[in-house]
Design a protein around this motif. Structure first.
Motif, PDB file in Angstrom:
ATOM      1  N   MET A 279     -12.557  65.866 -49.051  1.00  0.00           N
ATOM      2  CA  MET A 279     -13.002  66.513 -47.941  1.00  0.00           C
ATOM      3  C   MET A 279     -14.572  67.845 -48.531  1.00  0.00           C
ATOM      4  O   MET A 279     -14.914  68.355 -47.413  1.00  0.00           O
TER       5      MET A 279
ATOM      6  N   VAL B  33     -13.492  65.734 -41.352  1.00  0.00           N
ATOM      7  CA  VAL B  33     -12.465  65.665 -42.412  1.00  0.00           C
ATOM      8  C   VAL B  33     -11.452  64.527 -41.368  1.00  0.00           C
ATOM      9  O   VAL B  33     -10.558  64.483 -42.025  1.00  0.00           O
TER      10      VAL B  33
ATOM     11  N   THR C 263      -4.863  67.215 -43.279  1.00  0.00           N
ATOM     12  CA  THR C 263      -6.039  66.359 -42.377  1.00  0.00           C
ATOM     13  C   THR C 263      -5.936  67.363 -41.472  1.00  0.00           C
ATOM     14  O   THR C 263      -7.269  68.067 -41.118  1.00  0.00           O
TER      15      THR C 263
END
Lengths: 795, 265
Positions: free
Chosen positions: B214, B227, B253
């Motif tokens: 990320m 992301v 996430t």
């Protein structure tokens, strides 16, 4: 002199003066001279043989006065904790009723089961003593789940209770239901779980006991919803203390919700201990201790089937439920999932045939008993969920299918096929009112607005009825009640005209001191401030069955109304004498006794004065004094109900359900204090929302450990979980209670879980979701969406 | 609560001396974890060394390219600090999301960081911003400080005195609260610096950790979409009655996206 504040007014609550200024008097506020401290030692295992307890190190510890165990209970010949209801199976075979010793004997059956009681000079010394006890357990496998407990090779809690089944109970006409199912155009089926709950009153349980050798009298101060019942059960059935030698006081109590309407072993142990150590003894539970010892609620696994004809008319309803009792039978335990469940499966509908089978099951968990709503929320949830399932499967609108099956207002009184006869109601009127209040017609606009933010919006209905005002004694007796369920009130008019009421119900947050004073103020025309309500002390109050089952106003208020009528009747006799008129000509209105058609009158205060200073008084035919008592045994249950509409928004990314709107239109009969009724509805709804979205008591299968053992893991609803609620009443009057009241303490909790879950399912129905078990947590919803028919679009 | 002796030193060396001289003694900062543990009789320290009289441990100072927050500064003070709000609003936001008002008034940054609860918020901010933990004896980089479940690089007698945060170009925090406790079920802190982006996750595993894929994606494109498709492995993530590991991984996430969104807004 103050004002009359009567029925329908909304004065501020009398009791809040002391509660809001920190001047309440709770059990843990009470200190007695020479008071010692007690600590309960509880089983850390779900299931174990108790092989022995070595007290020696504990007894040698500084300050420790006594250590009591199940062996001491046995040696003193004390009784088992009684169950107040005995149910039977279809053949009339009584339920299995194994003993529930106040301190464990031979075996422990749940985490929290009491093993010993340590009394010491201070709580700290008692805790140290408790830690020094050497307890030899032979740990056995625990069984906590219902499906697991009835399997053939499941661990057995009691040798003489095969398959852990306490009772295989049934209600209704099985054959008629089978016939109807054969003719059905459609059968809707639903499997569901009704999640286990922990009550969480704000005040944990506590008790102080004291023995006076000079009079051989005991006093128990306890956090109870029904002190007279504790006196009877504990005195007569457990400790063998004559009733006149036992005083039970339940002073201010900080919330009950059912958790405090049982006779607990702690009460018996501490009372017994007080005599043994000849010292007052005090015990106050911690929150964590409450989690493993306060009776839990709900915990059902159910299979339901609804048979319908081609137009969506309900032909028959069949329900098979497993209900968890926990490790022992609590005071009302077996009554809740049977007598308070099956008879409610008719709901507000004309379903002609209903059959219900409930297997009542022991598991290695805290005993399960009544929790706000008690059986009726479970019944309502099954019925209102399957109605939605049927509507969806048959392509009928959810409101329309309810209308097609609803009992019309003019059909009351209405006899259901499951024992109960509803006296009055207007479910259609509540539904119509709720549809408007919830602005259902513009729901589509709101759903589109949510969709534009990537959220799913849903609407859920619950049109429901419940049975409360517990209870007609004769009817309850036929169902297995081992006691009466009437209520009593004494109205004591003082020589100066002020009034003290002694009533057998118990106020622990419901506002009785206000509501009951309003009734007296209205009926006797005395100032609201000149009426005090006394409750919660067996030495001050004649008798009573306490507060639960939305009974206080319905049953207690009726007794109060009757006693007040007797005061008026006697007052008329006195007035007839003083005014030299015939008794039939005496009228009583607005606090004045007058001779019809004249201006001659006596005030209520003058009559009270004459009754206590009987110089000019008909002593030959009338006793002095002005104090009357009445007992009231209801002729039927009352049947409040209504329509709840929940609106939710689901965030598919996280699975979070947000309750965005909530509307309730309820029929509670006559409203005495609308502010208090509104508060009861708000609180009840929030407890139902808690069950639907947040609360879940989780046990670990095998070890029997409570995994949700604190507020860090057991999620209570909070203010920021909730929208402003729209709450209204649409009342029909109860035909058999003196004031037309129906009760309002539990309706919110009964109607709301189905409304919320129906809304969640509605929000997700386009993804093929047909059911969501409670609580609808983010984790559960996200997982459902992973398995749903349509993929969730990523942002 | 079991008996203990109680000390309120007014000098850091005195506090350190008490801590080393009385075996098993404990420091009390805000007491948000320690006091409940004592009340439940789960800990039995012979002595408590209360840091509340050490005035030098309180307050927030502007170091230009850094902000230094004294270890005994309560969360509510950080949340309301005009300086923190102006220079690192994501950190002020993090502080405002901790617990409830009572916890934010008593709980301190030093206590939170020293305790290193796997679901606490501050470790994500400290690691995400690459802060420096200043102690009574040395300075420790955040990357070397958090060692796993309730474990840190602190040695016996060492006391955190302050946390020094570099000021980022942008930073944001997104937290998915555990329903009951309101700790982070998953919390993600993102911080953009001239030389790259740092992403720190709390709540998901046994301790705060960074997510290099990320960080790389956001370093080239600091946008939530960067992301959105990066999934983290469920290995090492926590499963409990509130959330299984796969749900926590999913939330990492989602919260990373929302943290970037917060940093950009």
């Amino acid at each position: 002199m103050g004002n009359v504040i009567g029925i329908g007014a909304a004065p501020k609550r009398k009791e809040d003066q002391r509660f809001l200024t920190g001047r309440g008097n709770y059990v843990s506020d009470i200190k007695r001279p020479g008071m010692a401290a007690g600590v309960f030692v509880r089983s850390p295992h779900g299931h174990a043989v108790l092989r022995g307890i070595d007290k020696s190190a504990a007894l040698a510890a500084p300050g420790v006065i006594a250590v009591l165990t199940g062996e001491d209970v046995k040696a003193d010949g004390l009784g088992s904790l009684p169950c107040g209801w005995g149910i039977s199976d279809a053949k009339g075979v009584p339920m299995k009723e194994p003993p529930f010793p106040m301190l464990a004997q031979g075996k422990v059956r749940f985490v929290g089961d009491m093993v010993a009681f340590v009394v010491a000079e201070t709580p700290e010394q008692a805790n140290v003593g408790a830690e020094l006890l050497k307890i030899d357990y032979e740990v056995l496998p625990s069984v906590v789940g219902l499906l697991e407990a009835v399997r053939p090779n499941a661990p057995q809690l009691f040798d003489d209770v095969p398959n852990n089944i306490c009772c295989d109970w049934e209600l209704g006409d099985k054959a008629a239901v089978e016939t109807a199912f054969k003719k059905a155009a459609h059968v809707a089926k639903l499997s569901l779980v009704n999640n286990r709950l922990i009550g969480n009153p704000m005040e944990p349980r506590a008790a102080i006991a004291e023995y006076e050798p000079g009079t051989d009298r005991f006093t128990l101060w306890t956090t109870s919803q029904f002190p007279h019942v504790v006196r009877f059960l504990m005195g007569a059935l457990v400790l063998n203390i004559p009733q006149h030698k036992l005083r039970v006081v339940a002073p201010d109590v900080g919330g009950g919700f059912g958790v405090k309407q049982f006779h607990y072993g702690e009460e018996a142990v501490i009372t017994w201990a007080a005599k043994r150590v000849r010292r007052p003894v005090k015990w106050v539970a911690s929150r964590s201790e409450g989690y493993v010892s306060d009776r839990h609620g709900r915990d059902h696994v159910t299979e339901a089937e609804l048979a319908l004809d081609e137009t969506g008319k309900f032909l028959a309803f069949r329900v098979n439920t497993l209900a968890n009792m926990g490790g022992y039978l609590s005071t009302f335990g077996p009554n809740i999932p049977t007598n308070l469940y099956g008879p409610l499966l008719g709901g507000v509908y004309t379903t002609p045939a209903i059959y219900c089978n409930v297997k009542v099951v022991f598991t290695n968990t805290v005993p399960v008993d009544a929790y706000r709503g008690a059986g009726r929320p479970e019944a309502t949830f099954v019925l209102e969920r399957i109605v939605d399932v049927a509507a969806s499967e048959m392509g009928i609108d959810r409101v329309e299918i309810r209308r097609r099956n609803m009992i019309p207002k003019e059909a009351y009184p209405y006899q259901t096929p499951v024992l109960v006869q509803y006296d009055s109601g207007d479910p259609m009127g509540c539904l119509d009112g709720a549809l408007v209040a919830a602005d259902v017609k513009n729901f589509g606009i709101r759903k589109a607005a949510s969709a534009s933010k990537g959220k799913f919006r849903g609407l859920g209905y619950s049109t429901y009825v419940e049975a409360c005002g517990l209870a007609p004694s004769r009817f309850a007796g036929r169902l297995g009640a081992r006691g009466g369920l009437y209520e009593s009130a004494t109205v004591r008019v003082h020589p100066t005209g002020q009034v003290t009421v002694m009533i057998g119900t118990h106020n622990h947050g419901q506002g009785h001191e206000t509501t009951f004073a309003q009734i007296v103020s209205e009926k006797l025309g005395v100032a609201f401030e000149n009426v005090d309500i006394v409750f919660g002390d067996t030495d001050r109050v004649q008798f009573g069955m306490g507060t639960y089952g939305s009974r206080s106003l319905v049953v207690g208020g009726a007794a109060l109304s009757k006693a007040t009528d007797k005061v008026i009747a006697k007052g008329k006799k006195i007035a007839s004498h003083l005014l030299e008129a015939a008794e039939v000509d005496i009228q009583f209105e607005a606090g004045k006794f007058s001779v019809a058609g004249t201006d001659r009158s006596k005030t209520f205060e003058e009559i009270a004065g004459a009754a206590y200073v009987p110089h000019n008084y008909p002593l030959e035919v009338l006793e002095p004094g002005l104090e009357e008592q009445a007992y009231y045994d209801p002729v039927n249950f009352t049947y409040p109900g209504g329509c709840h509409i929940a609106e939710v928004e689901v965030d598919p990314e996280t699975g979070t359900v947000t309750l965005v709107n909530y509307t309730a239109v309820d029929d509670v009969g006559t409203v005495i204090n609308p502010m208090i009724v509104e508060g009861q509805l708000h609180g009840g709804i929030v407890q139902g929302v808690g069950q639907a979205l947040f609360e879940n008591a989780v046990y670990d299968e095998g070890s029997g450990q409570l995994l949700s053992g604190s507020l860090m893991d057991y999620c209570m609803p909070r203010a920021d979980h909730l929208p402003m609620m729209k709450v209204a009443t649409h009342s029909t009057l109860c035909t058999h209670t003196p004031m037309g009241v129906k009760g309002c303490g539990e309706v919110g909790t009964i109607g709301s879980p189905a409304a919320v879950i129906n809304a969640v399912v509605d929000a997700l129905s386009h993804l093929g979701v047909t059911h969501v078990d409670m609580p609808a947590t983010p984790n559960r919803i996200w997982r459902l969406l992973q398995n749903a028919s349509l993929p969730v679009a990523a942002e | 609560m079991k008996p203990f002796s109680y000390h309120q030193p007014d000098q850091i060396p005195d506090a350190a001396r008490l801590l080393t001289s009385i075996e098993d003694s404990k420091l009390v900062a805000g007491g948000m974890t320690l006091i409940p543990t004592l009340k439940q009789r789960l800990a039995n320290p012979p002595a408590l060394v209360d840091l509340s009289k050490l005035g030098s441990l309180k307050g927030i100072t502007d170091g230009g390219a850094t902000i230094t927050i004294g270890a005994m500064t309560p969360h509510a003070v950080v949340a309301a600090s005009k300086l923190v709000q102006a220079k690192t609003p994501g950190l002020a936001a993090l502080a405002s999301m901790i617990g409830d008002p009572a916890v934010r008034s008593r709980g301190t940054i030093g206590g939170s960081v020293a305790n290193n609860d796997p679901a606490a918020d501050y470790p994500a901010g400290v690691l995400g911003l690459g802060a420096t933990i200043v102690t009574s004896v040395r300075e420790i980089a955040a990357d070397k400080f958090f060692l796993g479940l309730f474990e840190t690089a602190l040695v016996p007698g060492e006391i955190i005195t302050a946390i020094r945060f570099p000021v980022p170009l942008k930073a944001g925090y997104a937290k998915f609260k555990a329903p009951a406790s309101r700790y982070a079920l998953v919390g993600v802190f993102v911080a953009k610096f001239a030389d790259g982006v740092r992403v720190a996750v709390t709540g998901a595993g046994s301790g705060v950790f960074r997510v290099p894929p990320m960080e790389a994606a956001l370093s080239s494109n600091f946008d939530p979409s960067a992301v959105a498709a990066i999934k983290i492995d469920t290995d090492g993530l926590t499963s409990d009655i509130h959330a299984e590991a796969d749900y926590r991984a999913h939330l990492v996430t989602v919260m990373a996206k929302r943290a970037v969104d917060a940093a950009l807004s």
